[in-house]
Design an enzyme around this catalytic site. Structure first.
Site, PDB file in Angstrom:
ATOM      1  N   GLU A   1      88.491  75.125  -5.153  1.00  0.00           N
ATOM      2  CA  GLU A   1      88.652  74.521  -3.831  1.00  0.00           C
ATOM      3  C   GLU A   1      88.985  73.057  -4.046  1.00  0.00           C
ATOM      4  O   GLU A   1      88.125  72.265  -4.419  1.00  0.00           O
ATOM      5  CB  GLU A   1      87.364  74.629  -3.003  1.00  0.00           C
ATOM      6  CG  GLU A   1      87.095  76.004  -2.471  1.00  0.00           C
ATOM      7  CD  GLU A   1      85.846  76.032  -1.588  1.00  0.00           C
ATOM      8  OE1 GLU A   1      85.507  75.010  -0.982  1.00  0.00           O
ATOM      9  OE2 GLU A   1      85.217  77.103  -1.543  1.00  0.00           O
TER      10      GLU A   1
ATOM     11  N   GLU B   1      79.428  78.977  -4.306  1.00  0.00           N
ATOM     12  CA  GLU B   1      78.723  77.712  -4.578  1.00  0.00           C
ATOM     13  C   GLU B   1      77.213  77.917  -4.564  1.00  0.00           C
ATOM     14  O   GLU B   1      76.485  77.176  -3.888  1.00  0.00           O
ATOM     15  CB  GLU B   1      79.104  76.661  -3.531  1.00  0.00           C
ATOM     16  CG  GLU B   1      80.504  76.138  -3.671  1.00  0.00           C
ATOM     17  CD  GLU B   1      80.771  74.905  -2.802  1.00  0.00           C
ATOM     18  OE1 GLU B   1      80.003  74.684  -1.856  1.00  0.00           O
ATOM     19  OE2 GLU B   1      81.731  74.191  -3.086  1.00  0.00           O
TER      20      GLU B   1
END
Ligand code: GLA
Length: 755
Positions: A230, A154
């Site tokens: 995710e 991320e």
């Protein structure tokens, strides 16, 4: 690898159904049980992070044994018919201390973490080489289970430095050889660092509008395989806030929708496990340390029990087995109680200090080569005939101040507490500041999180109307390392029942033995304790803190002895009553906080009469970021957003994130922001307080309480005066955008609003 609109495995289309599990969060003897539970759900892959700081406790000292035996975990996955997605960082986030980065990196003061810093990259290279030595031979190309490897994590939520991400990619590629590489990010920011030659996947939570999450990716790469790398089944808990849950129905609906569209996913977490010892991380802005349990409201509970979510998910996945049979669910591990027992010995901290060292100036603990635990700073005071004010601007993270051995007060970093009043005292009075470090921040720019006291300590004395400020010097410093050996070697003395329950709270190490006839999983109750760390038979179980919401610690049966067991608790506050017992169920949702979680006093009402809005208008319906331009910049420190109604016609206002844009078109840092007022906040169930507007997480949100009518308002103190040109707003992620604001008014002022 990526085929047209799908992943390919051995040349065949492949839908990844991954279960996220973290081996250091599961006792090793239970690894296989948890893998089998995931297999029986109907998953085909295990997705896992590699935690750098667990594997390299000191520079160049690598540990891949026992709980850290990554290769063994991978082999167990393969043995049970599971593929692996490996996420070796170097940064992982994961609500883990410093996002997985080793604390010792901070010894180089000017280090730029997760950037193109030569020292950082040199250490990353060495670490990835070690990881590859363990598992690069286990990629599918070599007949092993590893199908994909992730590059960074991320990164769009941290920075915008493609050359750095490219360097990490090169390091991973060099050491892992021929394996599919990918990046994961949010749909709102993945383009900032997306590398042309890597697969891009999206992270988002249950309930999110799935088509919208993939819309931009589909636009940019129409043929890309789609994967939610995710899909958040639940959420993590922090100290001093409610236990987090997410509805099973949203998770099931999301997985069903993705699989019906051939979209791959990883369910984060399928089994969260436990942040043993001192490994739980913390979030920012501000400081929000996470609890020990990483239960995550996941389908498999912290202790490996199936939950209703598990069985519902298994039913859904049974429809997507692609010709394979769903495996049998392994039998549940036994659970037991431990009869109540008392602690019989104590080693008071102040009688058991290690040798101190002299230091003219005050330093953070990293400067003394200390990564974890507590640190005591001692000095003697000048003659203070009047009360004085002690300022410790940066005490990381929980400081207790003692004058001649008597507790004067505490400074809790979570609450931004920085000052204490000291009573008058004679020359030479002993000032002790005991600082307990909690987990280092694991998300956002604040991960460079030094512990102990990281700035000067000042004393202000009022001398006949004139305030005299002095910078305290000449410290003696005691390093209290968080290790079993450090606690064990202390001088214990008997703790009589009376002394253990006489209302005195003494910081120190408490010891007991308890008997177990048949070792089995249990949850030790610490409701009567203060704040600290627990060890059973030398195994670090984790942190306790009376404020909750977690009040018990998971004690796995596999770490118990048949017969006698030893427990040590280092309690920096001291227990109210030194006893415990093993329960069958954990207590994860018992908050004991004095300060309300609301940003409004009982007698307050915001008064906007006489205020002129700087902007009025309507937000568009639907998901995604929106921007309101002010025409010309306005100057102010206090920002009020008033919602007059909602697109869904209901009475609630919900908002996921908010940014303020300065006169140069840049987003203001939200680090110093505080909520001054919110008319209504849903904090009875879940955590929907107004500070969720700037918690860096797009999947959490502020919500007013159902039944409270419009208008709704939030006031934010930006921390300083700025020239503001625009505001950016993100509504909730669900496709029906609950509580999405329609008509709004925005006010900006240099002085506080009347409330
Ligand atoms: C992000 C990170 C994960 C974890 C989750 C929240 O997606 O990549 O490591 O922190 O948020 O639980």
């Amino acid at each position: 690898m990526a085929g047209k609109g799908t992943f390919l495995l051995n040349g065949q289309p492949f839908v990844v159904k991954a279960a996220e599990l973290h081996y250091p969060r599961i006792p090793k003897p239970y690894w296989e049980h948890r893998i089998q539970l995931c297999k029986a759900l109907g998953m085909n892959t295990i997705c896992l992070y590699v935690f750098w700081n667990a594997h390299e406790p000191q520079p160049g000292v690598y540990d891949f044994t026992g709980q850290n035996d990554l290769a063994e975990f991978c082999r167990l996955c393969q043995k049970n018919g599971m593929y692996i997605i490996l996420r070796p960082g170097p940064y992982v986030c994961a609500e883990w201390e410093m996002g997985g980065l080793p604390w010792w990196l901070l010894k180089k003061k000017d280090i730029r973490l997760r950037e193109d810093d030569p020292y950082f990259l040199e250490r990353v290279d060495l670490f990835e080489k070690e990881v590859a030595q363990q598992v690069a031979g286990l990629t599918v190309r070599h007949g092993g289970p590893i199908i994909m490897v992730q590059v960074e994590n991320e990164y769009g939520s941290y920075g915008e430095i493609k050359p750095y991400v490219a360097k990490v990619r090169d390091i991973v590629r060099q050491h892992f050889g021929d394996v599919t590489l990918f990046q994961c990010d949010w749909s709102s920011n993945f383009t900032k660092n997306g590398l042309d030659d890597l697969i891009w996947t999206m992270n988002f939570g249950t309930g999110a509008n799935i088509d919208q999450q993939f819309a931009r990716l589909k636009e940019l790469r129409p043929d890309s395989p789609l994967m939610c790398s995710e899909f958040w089944s639940g959420w993590f808990d922090k100290w001093g806030a409610n236990h987090e849950t997410r509805p099973a129905a949203d998770m099931i609906a999301g997985i069903d929708e993705m699989l019906s569209k051939g979209i791959s996913f990883s369910l984060y977490m399928t089994h969260g496990g436990t942040n043993w010892g001192h490994w739980a991380g913390a979030n920012s802005p501000g400081f929000a340390p996470d609890v020990t349990s990483y239960d995550y409201d996941a389908p498999i509970s912290e202790s490996g029990q199936t939950t209703p979510k598990y069985w519902e998910l298994r039913k859904t996945l049974s429809r997507y087995m692609y010709g394979e049979k769903q495996a049998k669910v392994p039998s549940a591990l036994p659970v037991t109680t431990v009869p109540a027992f008392r602690f019989t010995e104590v080693a008071p901290l102040f009688d058991n200090l290690p040798e101190g060292r002299k230091s003219r100036d005050i330093h953070p603990m990293e400067d003394y080569d200390q990564g974890f635990g507590s640190i005591l700073y001692r000095t003697s005071l000048p003659d203070l005939p009047q009360p004085s004010v002690l300022t410790v601007k940066e005490a990381h993270d929980y400081a207790q101040v003692f004058l001649d051995g008597q507790l004067v007060g505490k400074l809790d970093r979570r609450n931004g507490e920085k000052q204490l009043r000291l009573p008058a005292c004679r020359k030479g009075a002993r000032l002790d500041i005991l600082v307990e470090a909690m987990g280092r921040i694991n998300f956002g720019r604040a991960i460079k999180d030094y512990k102990g006291i990281t700035d000067k300590v000042e004393l202000a004395v009022d001398n006949g109307g004139h305030t005299f400020v002095c910078d305290l010097k000449n410290w003696e410093v005691f390093n209290l390392h968080d290790t079993y050996d450090f606690y064990r070697q202390m001088q214990f003395r008997p703790l009589t029942t009376a002394a253990a329950a006489d209302g005195q709270r003494t910081p120190g190490v408490y010891r007991a033995t308890f008997r177990v006839n048949r070792p089995a999983d249990t949850f030790l109750n610490f409701e009567t304790w203060g704040k600290g760390l627990v060890y059973v038979n030398g195994h670090a179980l984790g942190r306790i803190w009376e404020i909750g919401p977690q009040q018990t610690l998971y004690m796995p049966g596999c770490w118990q002895n048949k017969g006698e067991n030893e427990i040590l608790v280092f309690d920096v506050v001291g227990p109210k009553d030194a006893r415990s017992e093993g329960l069958r169920q954990p207590l994860l949702d018992q908050l004991q906080v004095q300060r309300p979680l609301l940003h409004r006093e009982a007698d307050e009402t915001l008064d906007l009469s006489g205020e002129q809005p700087v902007s009025t208008g309507s937000f568009a319906p639907g998901n995604g970021w929106q921007e309101v331009q002010f025409g010309s910049p306005v100057t102010g420190r206090y920002l009020c957003l008033e919602a007059l109604n909602a697109h869904d016609g209901q009475d609630r206002t919900c908002m996921a994130e908010l940014y303020v844009i300065d006169e140069f078109g840049e987003r203001l840092s939200r680090e110093p922001w505080t909520v001054k007022y919110a008319d209504s906040e849903e904090v009875k169930q879940g955590n929907r307080s107004a500070d969720k507007l700037f918690d860096l997480q797009e999947s959490t949100y502020w919500s007013t309480v159902k039944g409270t009518p419009h208008p709704h308002a939030v006031v934010i103190d930006l921390g300083d005066t700025y020239h503001i040109s625009a505001l950016q707003y993100l509504p909730r992620m669900e496709s029906h955008v609950p509580g999405g604001i329609k008509d709004y008014r925005i006010y900006v002022k240099e002085t506080p609003f009347k409330q």
